[in-house]
Write a protein that holds these residues in place. Structure first.
Motif, PDB file in Angstrom:
ATOM      1  N   THR A  16       0.841  -1.188   0.000  1.00  0.00           N
ATOM      2  CA  THR A  16       0.000   0.000   0.000  1.00  0.00           C
ATOM      3  C   THR A  16       0.879   1.241   0.000  1.00  0.00           C
ATOM      4  OG1 THR A  16      -1.673  -1.198   1.248  1.00  0.00           O
ATOM      5  CG2 THR A  16      -1.874   1.182   1.199  1.00  0.00           C
ATOM      6  N   ARG A  17       0.465   2.238  -0.774  1.00  0.00           N
ATOM      7  CA  ARG A  17       1.193   3.502  -0.815  1.00  0.00           C
ATOM      8  C   ARG A  17       0.181   4.640  -0.830  1.00  0.00           C
ATOM      9  NH1 ARG A  17       5.043   5.860  -5.469  1.00  0.00           N
ATOM     10  NH2 ARG A  17       5.556   7.744  -4.357  1.00  0.00           N
ATOM     11  N   LYS A  18       0.398   5.630   0.040  1.00  0.00           N
ATOM     12  CA  LYS A  18      -0.489   6.796   0.081  1.00  0.00           C
ATOM     13  C   LYS A  18       0.158   7.953  -0.658  1.00  0.00           C
ATOM     14  CE  LYS A  18      -3.130   5.881   4.207  1.00  0.00           C
ATOM     15  NZ  LYS A  18      -3.633   6.374   5.460  1.00  0.00           N
ATOM     16  N   LEU A  19      -0.661   8.677  -1.415  1.00  0.00           N
ATOM     17  CA  LEU A  19      -0.209   9.836  -2.170  1.00  0.00           C
ATOM     18  C   LEU A  19      -1.049  11.031  -1.756  1.00  0.00           C
ATOM     19  CD1 LEU A  19      -0.140   8.090  -5.623  1.00  0.00           C
ATOM     20  CD2 LEU A  19       1.805   8.534  -4.162  1.00  0.00           C
ATOM     21  N   LYS A  20      -0.409  12.152  -1.555  1.00  0.00           N
ATOM     22  CA  LYS A  20      -1.131  13.355  -1.134  1.00  0.00           C
ATOM     23  C   LYS A  20      -1.362  14.280  -2.315  1.00  0.00           C
ATOM     24  CE  LYS A  20       0.727  13.239   3.506  1.00  0.00           C
ATOM     25  NZ  LYS A  20       1.497  13.921   4.517  1.00  0.00           N
ATOM     26  N   GLY A  21      -2.542  14.844  -2.376  1.00  0.00           N
ATOM     27  CA  GLY A  21      -2.885  15.879  -3.340  1.00  0.00           C
ATOM     28  C   GLY A  21      -2.600  15.530  -4.786  1.00  0.00           C
ATOM     29  N   GLY A  22      -1.927  16.435  -5.503  1.00  0.00           N
ATOM     30  CA  GLY A  22      -1.655  16.279  -6.929  1.00  0.00           C
ATOM     31  C   GLY A  22      -0.561  15.287  -7.247  1.00  0.00           C
ATOM     32  N   ALA A  23       0.046  14.676  -6.251  1.00  0.00           N
ATOM     33  CA  ALA A  23       1.124  13.710  -6.484  1.00  0.00           C
ATOM     34  C   ALA A  23       0.626  12.487  -7.236  1.00  0.00           C
ATOM     35  CB  ALA A  23       1.744  13.279  -5.152  1.00  0.00           C
ATOM     36  N   ALA A  44      -9.767   6.912  -2.791  1.00  0.00           N
ATOM     37  CA  ALA A  44      -9.498   8.249  -2.270  1.00  0.00           C
ATOM     38  C   ALA A  44      -9.684   8.245  -0.761  1.00  0.00           C
ATOM     39  CB  ALA A  44     -10.451   9.253  -2.907  1.00  0.00           C
ATOM     40  N   TYR A  45      -8.984   9.173  -0.098  1.00  0.00           N
ATOM     41  CA  TYR A  45      -9.201   9.357   1.331  1.00  0.00           C
ATOM     42  C   TYR A  45      -9.126  10.838   1.649  1.00  0.00           C
ATOM     43  CZ  TYR A  45      -4.179  10.052   2.159  1.00  0.00           C
ATOM     44  OH  TYR A  45      -2.892  10.529   2.156  1.00  0.00           O
ATOM     45  N   GLN A  46      -9.735  11.198   2.771  1.00  0.00           N
ATOM     46  CA  GLN A  46      -9.729  12.588   3.200  1.00  0.00           C
ATOM     47  C   GLN A  46      -9.616  12.627   4.716  1.00  0.00           C
ATOM     48  OE1 GLN A  46     -13.200  14.809   2.039  1.00  0.00           O
ATOM     49  NE2 GLN A  46     -12.183  16.743   2.322  1.00  0.00           N
ATOM     50  N   LYS A  47      -8.783  13.517   5.197  1.00  0.00           N
ATOM     51  CA  LYS A  47      -8.599  13.669   6.640  1.00  0.00           C
ATOM     52  C   LYS A  47      -9.402  14.880   7.110  1.00  0.00           C
ATOM     53  CE  LYS A  47      -4.907  13.597  10.027  1.00  0.00           C
ATOM     54  NZ  LYS A  47      -3.452  13.566  10.230  1.00  0.00           N
ATOM     55  N   VAL A  48     -10.322  14.633   8.050  1.00  0.00           N
ATOM     56  CA  VAL A  48     -11.176  15.691   8.582  1.00  0.00           C
ATOM     57  C   VAL A  48     -11.098  15.646  10.105  1.00  0.00           C
ATOM     58  CG1 VAL A  48     -13.530  16.573   8.706  1.00  0.00           C
ATOM     59  CG2 VAL A  48     -12.742  15.480   6.608  1.00  0.00           C
ATOM     60  N   ASP A  49     -10.680  16.728  10.698  1.00  0.00           N
ATOM     61  CA  ASP A  49     -10.564  16.832  12.157  1.00  0.00           C
ATOM     62  C   ASP A  49      -9.779  15.665  12.763  1.00  0.00           C
ATOM     63  OD1 ASP A  49     -12.014  19.208  12.164  1.00  0.00           O
ATOM     64  OD2 ASP A  49     -13.921  18.155  12.386  1.00  0.00           O
ATOM     65  N   GLY A  50      -8.690  15.277  12.093  1.00  0.00           N
ATOM     66  CA  GLY A  50      -7.825  14.227  12.614  1.00  0.00           C
ATOM     67  C   GLY A  50      -8.289  12.809  12.326  1.00  0.00           C
ATOM     68  N   LYS A  51      -9.456  12.645  11.712  1.00  0.00           N
ATOM     69  CA  LYS A  51      -9.965  11.316  11.386  1.00  0.00           C
ATOM     70  C   LYS A  51      -9.900  11.124   9.868  1.00  0.00           C
ATOM     71  CE  LYS A  51     -13.704   8.131  12.143  1.00  0.00           C
ATOM     72  NZ  LYS A  51     -14.947   7.811  12.784  1.00  0.00           N
ATOM     73  N   ILE A  52      -9.497   9.921   9.439  1.00  0.00           N
ATOM     74  CA  ILE A  52      -9.363   9.651   8.015  1.00  0.00           C
ATOM     75  C   ILE A  52     -10.594   8.890   7.519  1.00  0.00           C
ATOM     76  CG2 ILE A  52      -7.985   8.491   6.250  1.00  0.00           C
ATOM     77  CD1 ILE A  52      -5.559   8.872   8.034  1.00  0.00           C
ATOM     78  N   TYR A  53     -11.170   9.396   6.430  1.00  0.00           N
ATOM     79  CA  TYR A  53     -12.324   8.767   5.793  1.00  0.00           C
ATOM     80  C   TYR A  53     -11.885   8.237   4.428  1.00  0.00           C
ATOM     81  CZ  TYR A  53     -15.017  11.181   9.341  1.00  0.00           C
ATOM     82  OH  TYR A  53     -15.518  11.624  10.548  1.00  0.00           O
TER      83      TYR A  53
END
Length: 66
Positions: A16-23, A44-53
């Motif tokens: 597994t590899r996570k990529l941020k934004g436009g990367a 896709a994932y999104q971090k909101v108030d310290g929790k990842i969705y």
């Protein structure tokens, strides 16, 4: 960001590899050997108030390295 999950050939080990934004558009995983078959899926994932969705994974794609 995005999360890519992949396996090489018929290996049971998922990587597994996570990529941020436009990367995502410029992402490279590793240098694979010619003839390898890679199966991957992306979500896709999104971090909101310290929790990842996380979203749902897309269709699994198969790529043969030339």
């Amino acid at each position: 960001g995005y999360e890519i999950q992949y396996r090489v050939n018929k290996s049971k080990k998922l990587q597994t590899r996570k990529l941020k934004g436009g990367a995502f558009k410029k992402a490279t995983l590793n240098k694979f050997k010619s003839g390898n078959v890679i199966r991957l899926r992306i979500r896709a994932y999104q971090k909101v108030d310290g929790k990842i969705y996380y979203g749902k994974y897309g269709k699994t794609r198969t790529i043969k390295v030339k």
